[in-house]
Write an enzyme that holds these catalytic residues in place. Structure first.
Site, mmCIF file in Angstrom:
data_model
loop_
_atom_site.group_PDB
_atom_site.id
_atom_site.type_symbol
_atom_site.label_atom_id
_atom_site.label_comp_id
_atom_site.label_asym_id
_atom_site.label_seq_id
_atom_site.Cartn_x
_atom_site.Cartn_y
_atom_site.Cartn_z
ATOM 1 N N TYR A 136 0.861 -1.184 0.000
ATOM 2 C CA TYR A 136 0.000 0.000 0.000
ATOM 3 C C TYR A 136 0.897 1.234 0.000
ATOM 4 O O TYR A 136 1.713 1.416 0.907
ATOM 5 C CB TYR A 136 -0.942 0.050 1.213
ATOM 6 N N GLN A 197 -10.853 0.134 0.681
ATOM 7 C CA GLN A 197 -11.229 -0.738 -0.448
ATOM 8 C C GLN A 197 -9.991 -1.403 -1.066
ATOM 9 O O GLN A 197 -10.064 -2.552 -1.525
ATOM 10 C CB GLN A 197 -12.065 0.008 -1.503
ATOM 11 N N ASN A 220 -3.448 6.286 5.908
ATOM 12 C CA ASN A 220 -4.211 7.097 6.863
ATOM 13 C C ASN A 220 -5.080 6.200 7.756
ATOM 14 O O ASN A 220 -4.955 4.974 7.748
ATOM 15 C CB ASN A 220 -5.025 8.166 6.113
ATOM 16 N N SER A 243 2.711 10.241 10.427
ATOM 17 C CA SER A 243 4.133 10.368 10.761
ATOM 18 C C SER A 243 4.347 11.099 12.082
ATOM 19 O O SER A 243 3.529 11.930 12.484
ATOM 20 C CB SER A 243 4.841 11.140 9.655
ATOM 21 N N GLN A 265 7.729 16.622 9.434
ATOM 22 C CA GLN A 265 6.733 15.561 9.615
ATOM 23 C C GLN A 265 5.332 16.137 9.742
ATOM 24 O O GLN A 265 4.368 15.536 9.283
ATOM 25 C CB GLN A 265 7.079 14.668 10.801
ATOM 26 N N HIS A 268 3.080 16.232 6.646
ATOM 27 C CA HIS A 268 2.465 15.038 6.059
ATOM 28 C C HIS A 268 0.946 15.041 6.227
ATOM 29 O O HIS A 268 0.218 14.562 5.369
ATOM 30 C CB HIS A 268 2.992 13.777 6.743
ATOM 31 N N GLU A 333 8.081 7.282 16.246
ATOM 32 C CA GLU A 333 8.463 6.674 14.970
ATOM 33 C C GLU A 333 9.898 7.107 14.609
ATOM 34 O O GLU A 333 10.742 6.285 14.287
ATOM 35 C CB GLU A 333 7.483 7.147 13.892
ATOM 36 N N HIS A 334 10.141 8.422 14.647
ATOM 37 C CA HIS A 334 11.481 8.956 14.354
ATOM 38 C C HIS A 334 11.990 9.720 15.559
ATOM 39 O O HIS A 334 11.275 10.565 16.085
ATOM 40 C CB HIS A 334 11.452 9.957 13.198
ATOM 41 N N ASP A 367 14.046 9.669 5.168
ATOM 42 C CA ASP A 367 12.794 9.503 4.414
ATOM 43 C C ASP A 367 13.058 9.119 2.964
ATOM 44 O O ASP A 367 12.258 8.436 2.334
ATOM 45 C CB ASP A 367 11.994 10.816 4.428
ATOM 46 N N GLU A 421 0.676 -36.160 29.231
ATOM 47 C CA GLU A 421 -0.439 -35.376 28.662
ATOM 48 C C GLU A 421 -1.621 -36.282 28.315
ATOM 49 O O GLU A 421 -2.588 -35.841 27.685
ATOM 50 C CB GLU A 421 0.036 -34.641 27.395
ATOM 51 N N HIS A 426 0.318 -40.156 20.510
ATOM 52 C CA HIS A 426 1.619 -39.478 20.426
ATOM 53 C C HIS A 426 2.705 -40.390 21.020
ATOM 54 O O HIS A 426 3.768 -40.598 20.422
ATOM 55 C CB HIS A 426 1.627 -38.175 21.241
HETATM 56 N N1 LIG Z 1 4.809 5.689 8.278
HETATM 57 C C1 LIG Z 1 5.219 5.881 7.033
HETATM 58 O O1 LIG Z 1 6.151 5.257 6.572
HETATM 59 C C2 LIG Z 1 4.507 6.852 6.162
HETATM 60 C C3 LIG Z 1 5.003 7.195 4.888
HETATM 61 C C4 LIG Z 1 4.267 8.079 4.115
HETATM 62 C C5 LIG Z 1 3.072 8.585 4.605
HETATM 63 N N2 LIG Z 1 2.668 8.248 5.855
HETATM 64 C C6 LIG Z 1 1.393 8.669 6.394
HETATM 65 O O2 LIG Z 1 0.400 8.055 5.577
HETATM 66 C C7 LIG Z 1 -0.756 8.858 5.611
HETATM 67 C C8 LIG Z 1 -1.240 9.061 4.188
HETATM 68 O O3 LIG Z 1 -2.555 9.515 4.233
HETATM 69 P P1 LIG Z 1 -3.316 10.086 2.956
HETATM 70 O O4 LIG Z 1 -4.697 10.429 3.387
HETATM 71 O O5 LIG Z 1 -2.483 11.132 2.328
HETATM 72 O O6 LIG Z 1 -3.319 8.893 1.900
HETATM 73 P P2 LIG Z 1 -3.897 7.393 1.962
HETATM 74 O O7 LIG Z 1 -3.538 6.795 0.663
HETATM 75 O O8 LIG Z 1 -3.466 6.705 3.184
HETATM 76 O O9 LIG Z 1 -5.476 7.549 2.046
HETATM 77 C C9 LIG Z 1 -6.230 8.013 0.962
HETATM 78 C C10 LIG Z 1 -7.485 7.173 0.851
HETATM 79 O O10 LIG Z 1 -8.265 7.302 2.038
HETATM 80 C C11 LIG Z 1 -9.608 7.016 1.723
HETATM 81 N N3 LIG Z 1 -10.504 8.000 2.352
HETATM 82 C C12 LIG Z 1 -10.316 9.335 2.440
HETATM 83 N N4 LIG Z 1 -11.381 9.896 3.048
HETATM 84 C C13 LIG Z 1 -12.255 8.899 3.312
HETATM 85 C C14 LIG Z 1 -13.542 8.839 3.915
HETATM 86 N N5 LIG Z 1 -14.139 9.931 4.382
HETATM 87 N N6 LIG Z 1 -14.138 7.631 4.043
HETATM 88 C C15 LIG Z 1 -13.535 6.505 3.606
HETATM 89 N N7 LIG Z 1 -12.323 6.502 2.999
HETATM 90 C C16 LIG Z 1 -11.693 7.684 2.867
HETATM 91 C C17 LIG Z 1 -9.760 7.126 0.230
HETATM 92 O O11 LIG Z 1 -10.074 5.870 -0.282
HETATM 93 C C18 LIG Z 1 -8.394 7.582 -0.269
HETATM 94 O O12 LIG Z 1 -8.046 6.903 -1.477
HETATM 95 C C19 LIG Z 1 -0.373 10.149 6.317
HETATM 96 O O13 LIG Z 1 -0.865 10.062 7.634
HETATM 97 C C20 LIG Z 1 1.148 10.140 6.333
HETATM 98 O O14 LIG Z 1 1.681 10.764 7.487
HETATM 99 C C21 LIG Z 1 3.332 7.378 6.612
HETATM 100 N N1 LIG Z 2 8.201 10.498 6.879
HETATM 101 C C1 LIG Z 2 7.448 9.464 6.199
HETATM 102 C C2 LIG Z 2 7.445 8.232 7.057
HETATM 103 O O1 LIG Z 2 6.976 8.457 8.276
HETATM 104 C C3 LIG Z 2 8.005 9.048 4.889
HETATM 105 C C4 LIG Z 2 8.126 10.076 3.835
HETATM 106 C C5 LIG Z 2 7.965 9.919 2.509
HETATM 107 N N2 LIG Z 2 8.184 11.096 1.912
HETATM 108 C C6 LIG Z 2 8.516 11.959 2.820
HETATM 109 N N3 LIG Z 2 8.463 11.334 4.009
HETATM 110 ZN ZN LIG Z 3 8.469 12.377 5.875
#
Ligand SMILES: NC(=O)c1ccc[n+]([C@@H]2O[C@H](COP(=O)([O-])OP(=O)(O)OC[C@H]3O[C@@H](n4cnc5c(N)ncnc54)[C@H](O)[C@@H]3O)[C@@H](O)[C@H]2O)c1
Ligand SMILES: N[C@H](CO)Cc1c[nH]c[nH+]1
Ligand SMILES: [Zn+2]
Length: 436
Positions: A136, A197, A220, A243, A265, A268, A333-334, A367, A421, A426
């Site tokens: 994902y 989905q 998310n 993040s 961060q 994001h 996380e970081h 990153d 047992e 066995h």
């Molecule tokens: N930990 C990591 O390595 C890392 C790396 C990059 C990003 N992140 C995090 O990932 C997250 C990305 O989130 P994002 O929203 O940009 O993208 P995402 O791809 O996680 O989510 C988008 C999807 O959420 C769904 N969605 C949105 N609103 C909705 C609703 N009301 N009901 C149902 N489904 C819904 C939709 O299907 C949409 O395609 C951020 O929190 C970011 O900080 C983490």
């Molecule tokens: N900080 C995110 C992971 O927590 C990863 C990322 C991608 N691009 C920029 N930052």
């Molecule tokens: Zn980042």
């Protein structure tokens, strides 16, 4: 001039510090009942109606006008086209990053092993890759070519033969860099589907989406909740949500550098978290001034403001040792150790997804291209989880071969334990192998 940033100022020695910290750490939406219900409804719909439900939710949540799943599938030829479309600089940066991530992850590969006992009995462990992995890659509020590399490269290093990727393309906007990264990293198929989905389709399979063995990657709240819900049907890596960055600073780093590290961060997601701990109160003031001065220069200043005002904090501690204690409690996380001697603090750190050592190691380098994985445990789960790695794409099987002498020896022990047992079959199965 925009209004001053309302970021929390706390003191780790105040009586009510614990409750303030707990409030800050609560990622409220995680337990939001409406999110759970919505995700459950999406998963059931995808299980029952397959592609049709995936198409419907993609149209609804990503604002796409799509008629069938064919509109959401990108094959290798499309990925190769993306690689041709990006600029030479972009291609070079992707290649450098991919190579560094690959070299680092090569070190994580586990190999099968075995040993032979004097009786001739052989014991060992056989390592095999997953047959099919689902990646994902988030794409709602920003696009993450770097996350494509961080997910796909370890899968390929592990030897996974089939890698399927899900990435949402809100309003149909495709990021060519994301596809180019997928091409370079060897992703086999991409579906432009996101959210719950996408997770449900990978977990249960649909007419078009093949069912995978494990789903990895951040996302998310909808993605994180769906991954939790399908765990058991498929494997998952961890819950990698919004993040987080926690900076421990001795007060000697340029306040602008620290402000930008905190912003990095926060930009994001509104739900992202940025925390600074320092024993130097004047330094905390200086960083707050930098945050206020630099905020307006960011493209995503609205998201950053919300994130810092709801989940950010500047915390005064007594010492760097106390900063490490607070950090362990948060299990970020970081973690940036922006101090003169980070090696001295490292042994005090028990829980953190990734530790960035010294003033010249901003999290942003990790990153993109330092080499270690940027998919890391969030929300305190670094207490028990590790970074995404090659080991997430490998399985271990125990291997046991008994020689006649070895079987006879082992059977005497097994028989006693089996009879204890009350498991007669066995016991007798073992006893048949005892030499007279
Ligand atoms: N930990 C990591 O390595 C890392 C790396 C990059 C990003 N992140 C995090 O990932 C997250 C990305 O989130 P994002 O929203 O940009 O993208 P995402 O791809 O996680 O989510 C988008 C999807 O959420 C769904 N969605 C949105 N609103 C909705 C609703 N009301 N009901 C149902 N489904 C819904 C939709 O299907 C949409 O395609 C951020 O929190 C970011 O900080 C983490
Ligand atoms: N900080 C995110 C992971 O927590 C990863 C990322 C991608 N691009 C920029 N930052
Ligand atoms: Zn980042």
């Amino acid at each position: 001039m925009s209004k001053p940033l309302q970021i929390a100022r706390l003191d780790a020695n105040q009586a009510d510090f614990g409750s303030h910290l707990d409030a800050l750490l609560a990622w409220e939406s995680v337990s939001d009942k409406s999110v759970n219900e919505r995700v459950e409804e999406i998963i059931q719909a995808v299980r029952q109606r397959g592609d049709a439900a995936v198409v419907e939710y993609t149209a609804r949540f990503d604002g796409l006008s799509v008629d069938s799943m064919d509109d959401l599938i990108l094959d290798r030829a499309r990925l190769e086209l993306a690689l041709e479309r990006i600029t030479a600089d972009q291609r070079q940066a992707l290649e450098v990053a991919a190579e560094r991530v690959r070299s680092y992850h090569e070190k994580q590969r586990q190999d099968s092993w075995r040993y032979t006992e004097p009786s001739g009995t052989v014991l060992g462990q056989q390592i095999t890759p997953l047959d099919r992995a689902g990646l994902y890659v988030p794409g709602g509020k920003a696009s993450y070519p770097s996350s494509v590399l961080m997910n796909a490269v370890p899968a390929k290093v592990a030897g996974v033969p089939e890698v399927v990727m899900m990435v949402p393309t809100p309003r149909g906007e495709i990021n060519e860099l994301v596809l180019a990264a997928a091409c370079l990293a060897g992703v086999d198929r991409v579906f432009t589907v996101g959210g719950a989905q996408a997770v449900a389709a990978l977990a249960y399979g649909t007419e078009s989406v093949p069912r995978v063995d494990k789903i990895v990657g951040p996302g998310n709240i909808y993605v994180a909740t769906a991954k939790r819900a399908v765990f058991g049907q498929v494997g998952i890596d961890m819950i990698a949500g919004p993040s987080e960055i926690l900076v421990v600073c001795d007060g000697q780093t340029d306040p602008d550098w620290i402000a930008m590290d905190l912003f990095s961060q926060a930009e994001h997601d509104e739900d992202a978290q940025s925390i600074l701990l320092s024993p130097d109160a004047a330094f905390l003031d200086a960083v707050e001034a930098s945050l206020n001065r630099l905020l307006g220069e960011l493209e995503r200043s609205d998201i950053v403001r919300t994130s810092l005002e709801t989940r950010g904090a500047l915390i005064k501690v007594d010492s760097l040792e106390q900063a490490c204690e607070v950090s362990n409690r948060i299990a970020p996380e970081h973690l940036e150790l922006s101090v003169a001697d980070p090696e001295a603090l490292l042994p005090l750190i028990r829980h953190a997804g990734a530790i960035f050592m010294g003033r010249f190691t901003p999290e942003a380098l990790g990153d993109y291209c330092a080499g270690p994985n940027h998919v890391l445990p969030t929300s305190g789960t670094a207490r028990f989880s590790s970074p995404l790695g090659v080991y997430d794409f490998q399985k271990r099987s125990s291997v046991i071969f008994c020689s006649p002498d070895g079987a006879s020896d082992l059977a005497r022990t097994a028989s006693v334990l089996a009879r204890g047992e009350s498991l007669t079959a066995h016991a007798r199965s073992a006893e048949y192998r005892i030499k007279n």
